[in-house]
Motif scaffolding. Sequence first.
Motif, PDB file in Angstrom:
ATOM      1  N   ALA A   1     -14.092   1.120   0.538  1.00  0.00           N
ATOM      2  CA  ALA A   1     -14.475   1.837   1.759  1.00  0.00           C
ATOM      3  C   ALA A   1     -15.985   1.778   1.963  1.00  0.00           C
ATOM      4  O   ALA A   1     -16.463   1.675   3.095  1.00  0.00           O
ATOM      5  N   LEU A   2     -16.748   1.817   0.875  1.00  0.00           N
ATOM      6  CA  LEU A   2     -18.208   1.735   0.977  1.00  0.00           C
ATOM      7  C   LEU A   2     -18.660   0.375   1.500  1.00  0.00           C
ATOM      8  O   LEU A   2     -19.759   0.249   2.039  1.00  0.00           O
ATOM      9  N   SER A   3     -17.819  -0.636   1.322  1.00  0.00           N
ATOM     10  CA  SER A   3     -18.137  -1.985   1.810  1.00  0.00           C
ATOM     11  C   SER A   3     -17.476  -2.287   3.144  1.00  0.00           C
ATOM     12  O   SER A   3     -17.414  -3.447   3.567  1.00  0.00           O
ATOM     13  N   GLY A   4     -16.944  -1.254   3.797  1.00  0.00           N
ATOM     14  CA  GLY A   4     -16.427  -1.416   5.149  1.00  0.00           C
ATOM     15  C   GLY A   4     -14.974  -1.813   5.264  1.00  0.00           C
ATOM     16  O   GLY A   4     -14.520  -2.193   6.346  1.00  0.00           O
ATOM     17  N   PHE A   5     -14.213  -1.714   4.173  1.00  0.00           N
ATOM     18  CA  PHE A   5     -12.796  -2.045   4.222  1.00  0.00           C
ATOM     19  C   PHE A   5     -11.951  -0.799   4.486  1.00  0.00           C
ATOM     20  O   PHE A   5     -12.269   0.287   4.001  1.00  0.00           O
ATOM     21  N   VAL A   6     -10.873  -0.977   5.230  1.00  0.00           N
ATOM     22  CA  VAL A   6      -9.831   0.038   5.346  1.00  0.00           C
ATOM     23  C   VAL A   6      -8.739  -0.353   4.361  1.00  0.00           C
ATOM     24  O   VAL A   6      -8.253  -1.482   4.386  1.00  0.00           O
ATOM     25  N   VAL A   7      -8.368   0.568   3.473  1.00  0.00           N
ATOM     26  CA  VAL A   7      -7.421   0.252   2.413  1.00  0.00           C
ATOM     27  C   VAL A   7      -6.179   1.128   2.528  1.00  0.00           C
ATOM     28  O   VAL A   7      -6.277   2.352   2.589  1.00  0.00           O
ATOM     29  N   ASP A   8      -5.009   0.501   2.559  1.00  0.00           N
ATOM     30  CA  ASP A   8      -3.724   1.204   2.480  1.00  0.00           C
ATOM     31  C   ASP A   8      -3.145   0.942   1.099  1.00  0.00           C
ATOM     32  O   ASP A   8      -2.996  -0.217   0.691  1.00  0.00           O
ATOM     33  N   ASN A   9      -2.814   2.006   0.379  1.00  0.00           N
ATOM     34  CA  ASN A   9      -2.283   1.867  -0.967  1.00  0.00           C
ATOM     35  C   ASN A   9      -0.791   2.162  -1.005  1.00  0.00           C
ATOM     36  O   ASN A   9      -0.340   3.192  -0.517  1.00  0.00           O
ATOM     37  N   VAL A  10      -0.023   1.230  -1.559  1.00  0.00           N
ATOM     38  CA  VAL A  10       1.394   1.456  -1.835  1.00  0.00           C
ATOM     39  C   VAL A  10       1.607   1.195  -3.320  1.00  0.00           C
ATOM     40  O   VAL A  10       0.798   0.528  -3.972  1.00  0.00           O
ATOM     41  N   THR A  11       2.714   1.708  -3.854  1.00  0.00           N
ATOM     42  CA  THR A  11       2.888   1.686  -5.312  1.00  0.00           C
ATOM     43  C   THR A  11       4.084   0.867  -5.788  1.00  0.00           C
ATOM     44  O   THR A  11       4.311   0.772  -6.996  1.00  0.00           O
ATOM     45  N   THR A  12       4.856   0.284  -4.874  1.00  0.00           N
ATOM     46  CA  THR A  12       6.031  -0.498  -5.275  1.00  0.00           C
ATOM     47  C   THR A  12       6.105  -1.802  -4.500  1.00  0.00           C
ATOM     48  O   THR A  12       5.485  -1.955  -3.433  1.00  0.00           O
ATOM     49  N   LEU A  13       6.877  -2.746  -5.037  1.00  0.00           N
ATOM     50  CA  LEU A  13       7.096  -4.018  -4.351  1.00  0.00           C
ATOM     51  C   LEU A  13       7.802  -3.806  -3.018  1.00  0.00           C
ATOM     52  O   LEU A  13       7.465  -4.444  -2.015  1.00  0.00           O
ATOM     53  N   ASP A  14       8.762  -2.901  -3.003  1.00  0.00           N
ATOM     54  CA  ASP A  14       9.524  -2.646  -1.782  1.00  0.00           C
ATOM     55  C   ASP A  14       8.623  -2.100  -0.681  1.00  0.00           C
ATOM     56  O   ASP A  14       8.713  -2.527   0.472  1.00  0.00           O
ATOM     57  N   ALA A  15       7.735  -1.168  -1.050  1.00  0.00           N
ATOM     58  CA  ALA A  15       6.815  -0.602  -0.060  1.00  0.00           C
ATOM     59  C   ALA A  15       5.831  -1.656   0.427  1.00  0.00           C
ATOM     60  O   ALA A  15       5.468  -1.697   1.609  1.00  0.00           O
ATOM     61  N   ALA A  16       5.396  -2.534  -0.477  1.00  0.00           N
ATOM     62  CA  ALA A  16       4.466  -3.598  -0.090  1.00  0.00           C
ATOM     63  C   ALA A  16       5.117  -4.560   0.891  1.00  0.00           C
ATOM     64  O   ALA A  16       4.501  -4.990   1.873  1.00  0.00           O
ATOM     65  N   LYS A  17       6.366  -4.890   0.628  1.00  0.00           N
ATOM     66  CA  LYS A  17       7.093  -5.796   1.518  1.00  0.00           C
ATOM     67  C   LYS A  17       7.187  -5.195   2.923  1.00  0.00           C
ATOM     68  O   LYS A  17       6.974  -5.881   3.927  1.00  0.00           O
ATOM     69  N   GLY A  18       7.503  -3.903   2.993  1.00  0.00           N
ATOM     70  CA  GLY A  18       7.606  -3.247   4.292  1.00  0.00           C
ATOM     71  C   GLY A  18       6.273  -3.150   5.003  1.00  0.00           C
ATOM     72  O   GLY A  18       6.185  -3.340   6.221  1.00  0.00           O
ATOM     73  N   ALA A  19       5.203  -2.854   4.239  1.00  0.00           N
ATOM     74  CA  ALA A  19       3.878  -2.710   4.847  1.00  0.00           C
ATOM     75  C   ALA A  19       3.398  -4.025   5.450  1.00  0.00           C
ATOM     76  O   ALA A  19       2.899  -4.069   6.580  1.00  0.00           O
ATOM     77  N   LEU A  20       3.549  -5.126   4.699  1.00  0.00           N
ATOM     78  CA  LEU A  20       3.065  -6.414   5.197  1.00  0.00           C
ATOM     79  C   LEU A  20       3.905  -6.914   6.364  1.00  0.00           C
ATOM     80  O   LEU A  20       3.432  -7.684   7.202  1.00  0.00           O
ATOM     81  N   ALA A  21       5.144  -6.446   6.453  1.00  0.00           N
ATOM     82  CA  ALA A  21       6.006  -6.859   7.555  1.00  0.00           C
ATOM     83  C   ALA A  21       5.646  -6.157   8.863  1.00  0.00           C
ATOM     84  O   ALA A  21       5.996  -6.642   9.943  1.00  0.00           O
ATOM     85  N   THR A  22       4.952  -5.021   8.769  1.00  0.00           N
ATOM     86  CA  THR A  22       4.671  -4.237   9.970  1.00  0.00           C
ATOM     87  C   THR A  22       3.193  -4.196  10.367  1.00  0.00           C
ATOM     88  O   THR A  22       2.878  -3.909  11.515  1.00  0.00           O
ATOM     89  N   ILE A  23       2.286  -4.514   9.432  1.00  0.00           N
ATOM     90  CA  ILE A  23       0.850  -4.432   9.701  1.00  0.00           C
ATOM     91  C   ILE A  23       0.203  -5.766   9.364  1.00  0.00           C
ATOM     92  O   ILE A  23       0.529  -6.404   8.363  1.00  0.00           O
ATOM     93  N   ASN A  24      -0.741  -6.187  10.193  1.00  0.00           N
ATOM     94  CA  ASN A  24      -1.437  -7.449   9.989  1.00  0.00           C
ATOM     95  C   ASN A  24      -2.651  -7.227   9.093  1.00  0.00           C
ATOM     96  O   ASN A  24      -3.719  -6.863   9.559  1.00  0.00           O
ATOM     97  N   TYR A  25      -2.483  -7.436   7.798  1.00  0.00           N
ATOM     98  CA  TYR A  25      -3.567  -7.234   6.843  1.00  0.00           C
ATOM     99  C   TYR A  25      -4.415  -8.490   6.711  1.00  0.00           C
ATOM    100  O   TYR A  25      -3.921  -9.617   6.820  1.00  0.00           O
ATOM    101  N   ASP A  26      -5.700  -8.280   6.426  1.00  0.00           N
ATOM    102  CA  ASP A  26      -6.599  -9.409   6.198  1.00  0.00           C
ATOM    103  C   ASP A  26      -6.452  -9.956   4.791  1.00  0.00           C
ATOM    104  O   ASP A  26      -6.735 -11.142   4.548  1.00  0.00           O
ATOM    105  N   ALA A  27      -6.040  -9.106   3.850  1.00  0.00           N
ATOM    106  CA  ALA A  27      -5.854  -9.540   2.469  1.00  0.00           C
ATOM    107  C   ALA A  27      -4.984  -8.525   1.740  1.00  0.00           C
ATOM    108  O   ALA A  27      -4.812  -7.388   2.186  1.00  0.00           O
ATOM    109  N   VAL A  28      -4.438  -8.968   0.595  1.00  0.00           N
ATOM    110  CA  VAL A  28      -3.635  -8.100  -0.268  1.00  0.00           C
ATOM    111  C   VAL A  28      -4.224  -8.135  -1.676  1.00  0.00           C
ATOM    112  O   VAL A  28      -4.562  -9.215  -2.183  1.00  0.00           O
TER     113      VAL A  28
END
Length: 225
Positions: free
Chosen positions: A21-48
Amino acid sequence: MRVLLVEDDAPVAAGVEAGLALSGFVVDNVTTLDAAKGALATINYDAVILDRRLPDGDGLTLLKHWRRSSVATPVLMLTARDAVASRVEGLQGGADDYLIKPFDLDELTARLQSLLRRTAGQVDHAIRYGSLALDPVTRSVTLEGEPVALLRRELMLLEALIRARGRILSADQLKDCLYGIDDEIESNALNVHIYQLRRKLGRNVIETVRGVGYRLGKYNSDATS
């Protein structure tokens, strides 16, 4: 820039979120593979940023699934396994970079920034649009060579528009670049940030495309402050 952090170790995740955050990134944290799969399917992330050891399996399994599905989002993989074979396995499985735990937060940030530059085909740190230049590493902006002081979200908004290279971004897309999933967003927040950028960089720096969204406009030096 918006990053998906897939990490179930709460202290590690909190440290990474705060540091990025100090370097200007917005970070969404998930804790499981299933949640990660759902997050990347719905939001356009610049990196994982993807941990290998997660409660519901190996992060490499998900990464291989993404690559088979033609998901090209850059992935920086984290692991506690320091064997060369493990790192090679991750890179061959589709990781763009690899970092071994425990890691230094400054190194993580630098590797992530380098990864994003490589993905965008950049040679140096700065991203430019005409006489406007933004350095994501130093979090500094210049207009026609003169420094301009921007607040954190003003800088994040400007970075999103510059990286779009003239493409129109909707209000929702811009909010995705500025706020995480859990952030509370005031109804006029985006308009306030746009107003401040126009005040500091010139009224034409952001063009409003009615009913569609916003894009970077013609750069000039008619700023009022």
